[in-house]
Write an enzyme that holds these catalytic residues in place. Structure first.
Site, PDB file in Angstrom:
ATOM      1  N   PRO A  89       3.846 -10.310 -40.744  1.00 42.51           N
ATOM      2  CA  PRO A  89       4.006  -8.854 -40.760  1.00 42.51           C
ATOM      3  C   PRO A  89       2.731  -8.036 -40.964  1.00 42.51           C
ATOM      4  O   PRO A  89       2.794  -6.826 -41.037  1.00 42.51           O
ATOM      5  CB  PRO A  89       4.969  -8.623 -41.926  1.00 42.51           C
TER       6      PRO A  89
ATOM      7  N   GLY B   5      -0.222  -8.436 -43.312  1.00 38.98           N
ATOM      8  CA  GLY B   5      -1.058  -8.306 -44.501  1.00 38.98           C
ATOM      9  C   GLY B   5      -2.480  -8.785 -44.258  1.00 38.98           C
ATOM     10  O   GLY B   5      -3.449  -8.152 -44.681  1.00 38.98           O
ATOM     11  N   LYS B   6      -2.607  -9.914 -43.564  1.00 33.66           N
ATOM     12  CA  LYS B   6      -3.943 -10.462 -43.291  1.00 33.66           C
ATOM     13  C   LYS B   6      -4.676  -9.619 -42.244  1.00 33.66           C
ATOM     14  O   LYS B   6      -5.904  -9.475 -42.305  1.00 33.66           O
ATOM     15  CB  LYS B   6      -3.821 -11.918 -42.867  1.00 33.66           C
TER      16      LYS B   6
ATOM     17  N   ASP C  70       1.178 -12.091 -32.049  1.00 30.75           N
ATOM     18  CA  ASP C  70       2.412 -12.677 -32.583  1.00 30.75           C
ATOM     19  C   ASP C  70       3.441 -12.690 -31.465  1.00 30.75           C
ATOM     20  O   ASP C  70       3.430 -11.845 -30.570  1.00 30.75           O
ATOM     21  CB  ASP C  70       2.933 -11.879 -33.784  1.00 30.75           C
TER      22      ASP C  70
ATOM     23  N   ASP D 170      -2.296 -18.412 -39.082  1.00 27.47           N
ATOM     24  CA  ASP D 170      -1.249 -18.540 -40.093  1.00 27.47           C
ATOM     25  C   ASP D 170      -0.033 -19.106 -39.372  1.00 27.47           C
ATOM     26  O   ASP D 170       0.824 -18.372 -38.901  1.00 27.47           O
ATOM     27  CB  ASP D 170      -0.955 -17.176 -40.718  1.00 27.47           C
TER      28      ASP D 170
ATOM     29  N   CYS E  77       2.329 -21.173 -45.415  1.00 30.02           N
ATOM     30  CA  CYS E  77       2.960 -20.914 -46.718  1.00 30.02           C
ATOM     31  C   CYS E  77       3.982 -22.011 -46.999  1.00 30.02           C
ATOM     32  O   CYS E  77       5.144 -21.740 -47.314  1.00 30.02           O
ATOM     33  CB  CYS E  77       3.588 -19.525 -46.767  1.00 30.02           C
TER      34      CYS E  77
END
Length: 458
Positions: A273, A275-276, A291, A333, A386
């Site tokens: 979403p 943040g990075k 994405d 990610d 994650c």
């Protein structure tokens, strides 16, 4: 009834009346509905609680009742294994009802009785009313009443000797973590999952101390601000002007491993979403955010607009997309099992299976080998997930380095990540665990589980 001592016990949110004449009935009924959808139909909790496309009954509730539903679901999912064991101890024989509806109602009732500040009589009465209102559960309303009342009388016996770490963690997960980190650490991780995640903020201009003082928080990790109290995020100082964004302290670390990115061409892959992406843009990078999800990228673009930051946003599958020119740095990610985020997503243990890790590991390997060719010579690639599973972290990098002569590992050092030396492995990887310290002095703990490795193209 005396409640078992529990550090995760939550205050009861104030209730508003639902559609039933009994206050709080609608919230309990909807909590049981959603719990069933998650554990039996494997629907993600976030999707069920979405205020646009989620459970229709939940969307119709008033704010305080929605807060109550969230609280009930939180304890029922975090303590699902314990509650299941308690029900077995209280039942003389198994329940023949096949849909799981009776068990869902019992879980909601027991969750309130043991882990929330809700009077037993209210929890029992509303559970019986829920059973009475459901044609599948109606024949068992007497059983629901008997089980919950017996729990009220026999709390100590029913809850004694419960190994919460083992019971609340699927066997395959605990075995995986034990093999990777040792049984004691695996149990520490499992116990950490029983507590809700803190609210961490990343500050756009880096003035963390000032914002910590302003918002009543503390500085943790590598400059994140952890708030002492939770509330409506959009009502906090600094939200409207885009001074910060919500991001777990661990999730903010991988982008820092790219070093000084000012003026560099950087790819944030699997970016939503966002943040990075925001971190990289705030650091002065020329960011391309890619994405596969159009919906999630819409949220990313909205966040960037609020933060007054910019990036080139691309909707595409990395396995089909090609950049026009190579990048100075890449942050990948990768899609993963998300087992490192159980504190904030307590449905993950009941949605994921070992085969999900196997499937995702194949995708991760494909993506790693594809994007490494998009780096300029001397460029840096940070791969992160994650996940707590080594198959999605350490094993991926070891396999890549064994077959490629184009990349070399650049070990992580503690100064880059706020001095969190406990989160650096002997190989030089970043590996945060939910039980790890989030401050250099170890005074606070609690992080999402993250893996990251930094590679340089030779």
């Amino acid at each position: 009834m005396a409640h078992p001592k529990n550090p995760n016990k939550r205050e009861k949110p104030s209730e508003s009346s639902g559609k039933s004449e009994t206050p709080g009935f609608a919230a309990r009924k909807i909590a049981a509905d959603i719990l069933g959808n998650v554990v039996h139909k494997r629907r993600p909790l976030d999707a069920e609680l979405d205020l646009v496309s989620g459970h229709s009954g939940f969307r119709e509730l008033l704010y305080n009742d929605r807060a109550l539903v969230r609280a009930i679901l939180g304890v029922c999912l975090r303590h699902r294994g314990e509650i299941s064991e308690i029900i077995e101890r209280l039942l003389d024989r198994s329940i023949p009802e096949k849909t799981g509806r009776v068990l869902d109602i019992l879980h909601v009732g027991i969750g309130q009785m043991l882990y929330m500040e809700i009077p037993d009589r209210a929890a029992v009465s509303l559970a019986v009313e829920c059973a009475s209102s459901d044609r599948r559960a109606r024949p068992y309303k007497g059983l629901v009443n008997g089980v919950l009342r017996r729990l009220g009388r026999e709390t100590e016996q029913a809850t004694s000797d419960l190994d919460s770490a083992v019971l609340n963690t699927p066997e395959w997960m605990l075995e995986s973590w034990s093999g990777s980190f040792g049984l004691d650490t695996a149990k520490e991780v499992a116990i950490a999952h029983q507590s809700e995640a803190a609210l961490d903020l990343t500050i756009k201009d880096g003035t963390s101390e000032a914002w910590a003082e302003k918002l009543g928080g503390v500085v943790v990790g590598a400059g994140s601000v952890r708030l002492a109290k939770k509330g409506a995020v959009d009502k906090l100082d600094g939200f409207e002007e885009g001074a910060w964004w919500v991001q777990d302290a661990a999730a903010s670390l991988p982008a820092k491993l790219l070093g000084d990115v000012k003026g560099k061409r950087v790819a944030d892959l699997c970016a939503a979403p966002g943040g990075k992406t925001a971190q990289l843009a705030a650091a002065g990078a020329d960011v391309t955010a890619v994405d596969i999800s159009k919906g999630r990228l819409k949220r990313l673009s909205e966040n960037l607009a609020r933060l007054q930051l910019s990036a080139d946003v691309v909707t595409n599958d990395l396995r089909a997309w090609e950049p026009e020119e190579p990048f100075d740095a890449i942050l990948l990610d990768a899609p993963c099992s998300a087992t490192g985020t159980i504190r904030r997503h307590p449905d993950v243990p009941w949605l994921k299976q070992a085969y999900d890790v196997e499937t995702l590991s194949v995708i991760q390997a494909q993506l790693l080998r594809r994007v490494m060719g998009w780096l300029k010579p001397g460029g840096v690639l940070v791969y992160c997930t994650c996940s707590l599973e080594k198959a999605e972290g350490e094993d991926q990098i070891a396999g890549l380095l064994a077959e490629s002569q184009e990349l070399e590992l650049v070990p992580v050092v503690a100064d880059e990540i706020g001095g969190l030396s406990a989160s650096i492995t002997s190989e030089g990887y970043l590996r945060t665990l939910p039980c790890h310290p989030v401050t250099k002095d170890g005074s606070q703990k609690g992080l999402d589980g993250f893996f990251a490795a930094r590679l340089r193209r030779i």
